[in-house]
Design a protein around this motif. Structure first.
Motif, PDB file in Angstrom:
ATOM      1  N   GLU B  77       0.849  -1.192   0.000  1.00 33.99           N
ATOM      2  CA  GLU B  77       0.000   0.000   0.000  1.00 33.99           C
ATOM      3  C   GLU B  77       0.890   1.250   0.000  1.00 33.99           C
ATOM      4  N   ASP B  79       3.837   1.581  -1.185  1.00 31.97           N
ATOM      5  CA  ASP B  79       4.461   1.738  -2.507  1.00 31.97           C
ATOM      6  C   ASP B  79       3.450   2.156  -3.578  1.00 31.97           C
ATOM      7  N   GLY B  80       2.180   2.248  -3.202  1.00 30.44           N
ATOM      8  CA  GLY B  80       1.177   2.670  -4.181  1.00 30.44           C
ATOM      9  C   GLY B  80       0.738   1.561  -5.116  1.00 30.44           C
ATOM     10  N   LEU B  98      -5.781  -3.897  -6.413  1.00 24.61           N
ATOM     11  CA  LEU B  98      -4.596  -3.308  -7.040  1.00 24.61           C
ATOM     12  C   LEU B  98      -4.908  -1.912  -7.551  1.00 24.61           C
ATOM     13  N   LEU B 101      -1.053   1.100 -11.098  1.00 24.24           N
ATOM     14  CA  LEU B 101       0.372   0.759 -11.064  1.00 24.24           C
ATOM     15  C   LEU B 101       0.572  -0.681 -10.590  1.00 24.24           C
ATOM     16  N   GLU B 103      -1.474  -3.047 -10.969  1.00 23.15           N
ATOM     17  CA  GLU B 103      -1.892  -3.959 -12.042  1.00 23.15           C
ATOM     18  C   GLU B 103      -0.785  -4.182 -13.059  1.00 23.15           C
ATOM     19  N   SER B 104      -0.075  -3.119 -13.411  1.00 24.24           N
ATOM     20  CA  SER B 104       0.967  -3.338 -14.417  1.00 24.24           C
ATOM     21  C   SER B 104       2.138  -4.119 -13.823  1.00 24.24           C
ATOM     22  N   VAL B 105       2.419  -3.908 -12.549  1.00 23.39           N
ATOM     23  CA  VAL B 105       3.456  -4.698 -11.899  1.00 23.39           C
ATOM     24  C   VAL B 105       3.024  -6.172 -11.824  1.00 23.39           C
ATOM     25  N   ARG B 108       3.394  -8.233 -15.091  1.00 28.13           N
ATOM     26  CA  ARG B 108       4.738  -8.750 -15.420  1.00 28.13           C
ATOM     27  C   ARG B 108       5.139  -9.864 -14.461  1.00 28.13           C
TER      28      ARG B 108
END
Lengths: 136, 136
Positions: B77, B79-80, B98, B101, B103-105, B108
């Motif tokens: 949380e 780290d956003g 999520l 951001l 979600e994109s992390v 991957r």
């Protein structure tokens, strides 16, 4: 995301997942940990750039101890991700490089690392907001 | 990456390659560890499937303790990457999901997890070979 119905996954969805990192006893969880652990990720990242000797690796993976790097390399070698080549020279020269499997793992890992490095301004801003709204 | 056009980054942001997980003092290394640590990776993976409450998450991330899940969620949380939504109901209902951001992390990360799960037969064969050629 707002799907209120948290039902079991459709039977055909998970069917070919013989290995599941979410299950604590699955061996894939250990491999995920070797790959993504602090030193595992950096070691794979470093080797994706170059074949390296132990001391070269130690310099590149800033902060790793000799013992931790040695343990990390053993785990990655055992998983078939890193190949250790003993050149049988005098003085001994041992080199480490990625196997083809290690290369494909490193590729996905690096894509994650690059995303995180690129998004750090956003992450730091979130940390700043978070710290500001919580009592010390 | 060596873009010469590094003119005027926004005051609070740094140029692209200002962050480097290989440098021990770089804040990106901490975020990488939150994302890829044993529980961080599984928590992000679980939330990429669904918005979940604490106890739902605990069940999905098989083996995590209450304390570790709580610490993991706080770090993500901060780290956003994860949004915590307190629905102010009685009894209290807190949900985690999520952020964009996150979600994109997670995307991957999941691509890495899927690769590892899919390659486990190869990994287990490598482990078998490794164990066979070393004295017990």
């Amino acid at each position: 995301m707002d799907d209120a119905t948290v039902t079991a996954p459709a039977p055909d969805e998970d069917i070919d997942l013989a290995y599941d990192v979410f299950a604590r006893s699955c061996p894939s969880r250990h491999t995920l940990e070797h790959v993504t652990g602090r030193w595992g990720a950096l070691t794979l990242g470093a080797l994706s750039e170059n074949t390296l000797r132990f001391n070269e690796l130690r310099r590149r993976v800033d902060g790793v101890s000799e013992k931790m790097l040695s343990q990390t390399l053993h785990a990655l070698e055992r998983d078939g991700l890193v190949h250790r080549e003993d050149r049988q020279t005098n003085p001994p020269r041992v080199e480490y490089r990625l196997t083809p499997l290690g290369e494909s793992v490193a590729e996905r890992l690096l894509s994650l690392i690059e995303l995180i490095e690129g998004k750090m301004p956003e992450v730091l801003a979130a940390q700043h907001r978070y710290d500001g709204r919580r009592p010390a």
